[in-house]
Design a protein around this motif. Structure first.
Motif, mmCIF file in Angstrom:
data_model
loop_
_atom_site.group_PDB
_atom_site.id
_atom_site.type_symbol
_atom_site.label_atom_id
_atom_site.label_comp_id
_atom_site.label_asym_id
_atom_site.label_seq_id
_atom_site.Cartn_x
_atom_site.Cartn_y
_atom_site.Cartn_z
ATOM 1 N N PRO A 1 -0.151 2.530 -16.923
ATOM 2 C CA PRO A 1 0.942 2.658 -17.643
ATOM 3 C C PRO A 1 2.340 2.943 -16.485
ATOM 4 O O PRO A 1 3.236 2.194 -17.039
ATOM 5 N N LEU A 2 1.917 3.455 -15.496
ATOM 6 C CA LEU A 2 2.967 3.666 -14.451
ATOM 7 C C LEU A 2 3.387 2.270 -13.879
ATOM 8 O O LEU A 2 4.510 1.881 -13.672
ATOM 9 N N VAL A 3 2.428 1.656 -13.686
ATOM 10 C CA VAL A 3 2.593 0.237 -13.186
ATOM 11 C C VAL A 3 3.407 -0.989 -14.119
ATOM 12 O O VAL A 3 4.263 -1.529 -13.978
ATOM 13 N N ASN A 4 2.760 -0.823 -15.390
ATOM 14 C CA ASN A 4 3.462 -1.462 -16.450
ATOM 15 C C ASN A 4 4.802 -1.098 -16.436
ATOM 16 O O ASN A 4 5.544 -2.139 -16.623
ATOM 17 N N ALA A 5 5.304 0.179 -16.480
ATOM 18 C CA ALA A 5 6.489 0.407 -16.618
ATOM 19 C C ALA A 5 7.471 -0.075 -15.242
ATOM 20 O O ALA A 5 8.630 -0.260 -15.556
ATOM 21 N N ILE A 6 6.974 0.211 -13.988
ATOM 22 C CA ILE A 6 7.620 -0.139 -13.082
ATOM 23 C C ILE A 6 7.876 -1.594 -13.056
ATOM 24 O O ILE A 6 9.174 -2.078 -12.781
ATOM 25 N N GLU A 7 6.821 -2.594 -13.308
ATOM 26 C CA GLU A 7 6.979 -4.111 -13.112
ATOM 27 C C GLU A 7 7.937 -4.449 -14.403
ATOM 28 O O GLU A 7 8.581 -5.090 -14.047
ATOM 29 N N ALA A 8 7.868 -3.891 -15.624
ATOM 30 C CA ALA A 8 8.989 -3.988 -16.717
ATOM 31 C C ALA A 8 10.186 -3.930 -16.328
ATOM 32 O O ALA A 8 11.207 -4.656 -16.222
ATOM 33 N N ASP B 1 14.944 1.284 -3.465
ATOM 34 C CA ASP B 1 13.917 2.441 -3.522
ATOM 35 C C ASP B 1 13.145 2.691 -4.595
ATOM 36 O O ASP B 1 14.000 2.959 -5.727
ATOM 37 N N VAL B 2 11.985 2.697 -4.663
ATOM 38 C CA VAL B 2 11.070 3.236 -5.878
ATOM 39 C C VAL B 2 10.576 4.777 -5.407
ATOM 40 O O VAL B 2 9.771 4.727 -4.365
ATOM 41 N N LYS C 1 -1.982 16.921 -11.871
ATOM 42 C CA LYS C 1 -2.203 16.954 -10.441
ATOM 43 C C LYS C 1 -1.781 15.639 -9.576
ATOM 44 O O LYS C 1 -2.134 15.509 -8.488
ATOM 45 N N GLY C 2 -0.941 14.950 -10.181
ATOM 46 C CA GLY C 2 -0.194 13.949 -9.553
ATOM 47 C C GLY C 2 -0.411 12.447 -10.171
ATOM 48 O O GLY C 2 -0.883 12.268 -11.320
ATOM 49 N N ILE C 3 -0.221 11.532 -9.529
ATOM 50 C CA ILE C 3 -0.455 10.089 -9.821
ATOM 51 C C ILE C 3 -1.502 9.291 -8.829
ATOM 52 O O ILE C 3 -1.729 9.498 -7.826
ATOM 53 N N ASP C 4 -2.078 8.583 -9.679
ATOM 54 C CA ASP C 4 -3.072 7.668 -8.972
ATOM 55 C C ASP C 4 -2.556 7.263 -7.600
ATOM 56 O O ASP C 4 -1.524 6.542 -7.404
ATOM 57 N N GLN C 5 -3.389 7.318 -6.620
ATOM 58 C CA GLN C 5 -2.849 7.085 -5.131
ATOM 59 C C GLN C 5 -2.535 5.558 -4.966
ATOM 60 O O GLN C 5 -1.672 5.267 -4.343
ATOM 61 N N ARG C 6 -3.137 4.862 -5.971
ATOM 62 C CA ARG C 6 -3.109 3.286 -5.725
ATOM 63 C C ARG C 6 -1.385 2.725 -6.140
ATOM 64 O O ARG C 6 -0.871 2.010 -5.609
ATOM 65 N N VAL C 7 -0.990 3.775 -6.922
ATOM 66 C CA VAL C 7 0.540 3.246 -7.312
ATOM 67 C C VAL C 7 1.323 3.826 -6.185
ATOM 68 O O VAL C 7 2.169 3.185 -5.833
ATOM 69 N N ARG C 8 1.067 4.891 -5.520
ATOM 70 C CA ARG C 8 1.742 5.207 -4.379
ATOM 71 C C ARG C 8 1.563 4.048 -3.019
ATOM 72 O O ARG C 8 2.633 3.936 -2.632
ATOM 73 N N ASP C 9 0.445 3.781 -3.125
ATOM 74 C CA ASP C 9 0.185 2.787 -1.998
ATOM 75 C C ASP C 9 1.004 1.443 -2.232
ATOM 76 O O ASP C 9 1.448 1.003 -1.288
ATOM 77 N N ILE D 1 5.324 2.626 -4.334
ATOM 78 C CA ILE D 1 6.450 3.660 -4.022
ATOM 79 C C ILE D 1 6.756 3.310 -2.541
ATOM 80 O O ILE D 1 6.081 3.066 -1.732
ATOM 81 N N THR D 2 8.232 3.416 -2.250
ATOM 82 C CA THR D 2 8.925 3.145 -1.019
ATOM 83 C C THR D 2 9.198 4.423 -0.473
ATOM 84 O O THR D 2 9.418 4.414 0.755
ATOM 85 N N LYS D 3 9.459 5.587 -1.121
ATOM 86 C CA LYS D 3 9.873 6.854 -0.574
ATOM 87 C C LYS D 3 9.265 7.924 -1.577
ATOM 88 O O LYS D 3 9.184 7.875 -2.710
#
Ligand code: ADE
Length: 226
Positions: free
Chosen positions: A66-73, A82-83, A115-123, A126-128
């Motif tokens: 869902p996070l990647v869907n939102a970011i890419e949209a 910056d993201v 507990k946070g977001i899946d690390q792969r989104v951060r990797d 996310i730029t900051k």
């Protein structure tokens, strides 16, 4: 400047952004803030956006999809400078970062929960990563509101008195000096004579001294920061 924010509880920030100084910034066309509900971008049933963590342990983790869907949209319409992910293990937010970010055109803020977001989104997206302090909040929304306020008031034209943001605490590594307003004498407590003297050079010198003294007493750690 435009700031887009992704959150599971955008309502939390709505009232804040439609009042305060940000309202004026928006009305003047200096700042655009858009809130996006992460649940609008999930393909899972019942608007699910989180799940149990692999390896076990308490607490849900926000899923990548869902996070990647939102970011890419959102990235289809906007190129973000910056993201930014709001998280207690990010870099501590301060005036210097606010100053730097106020010079950008487009920012995307991601509010975490649970507990946070899946690390792969951060990797990969996310730029900051930014924390607003050494404590754990239940989500990034308050952090996003803090950031937008601190950044928004720095945009030229948002504050009526253009110089007043420059006189703030933390600009020039100094805390702001004491300030007084009417009456000159309240219960026998008097305003320092120098402030009533009309001598601007002397007033500036007094303010600088007072700033220095206050900073030495309260925050000697910031005096020699870059
Ligand atoms: N989310 C949870 N705690 C936070 C913090 N201290 N700063 C920014 N985002 C957060």
């Amino acid at each position: 400047m435009k700031i887009d924010i992704i959150s599971v509880v955008p309502e939390l920030m709505e009232s804040f952004f439609s009042h305060s100084i940000l309202k004026r910034a928006k009305e003047k066309g200096l700042l655009e803030v858009n809130l996006f509900n992460l649940r609008d971008y999930t393909n899972y049933k019942h608007g699910q956006v989180d799940d149990y963590q692999f390896g076990g342990g308490a607490g849900l983790v926000m899923m990548a999809e869902p996070l990647v869907n939102a970011i890419e949209a959102l990235q289809k319409n906007t190129t973000y400078d910056d993201v930014i992910f709001l998280t207690p293990d990010g870099e501590n937010f301060n005036q210097k970062i606010a100053n730097q970010l106020s010079l950008k055109n487009n920012l995307l803020l991601i509010c975490g929960h649970y507990k946070g977001i899946d690390q792969r989104v951060r990797d990969h997206f996310i730029t900051k990563e930014i924390s607003i302090g050494d404590y754990v909040l239940s989500g990034g929304e308050l952090g996003a509101a803090v950031m937008v306020d601190a950044i928004g008031r720095l945009l030229p034209g948002v504050l009526n008195d253009e110089t007043s943001a420059l006189m703030d605490s933390y600009q020039d590594n100094l805390l702001a000096p004491p300030v007084y307003t009417r009456p000159e004498d309240f219960r026998g407590w008097k305003v320092p004579d120098i402030l009533l003297s009309g001598n601007h050079a002397k007033i500036e010198a007094w303010r600088h001294e007072a700033s220095l003294k206050r900073t030495q007493e309260r925050r000697p750690d910031i005096l020699n920061e870059d």
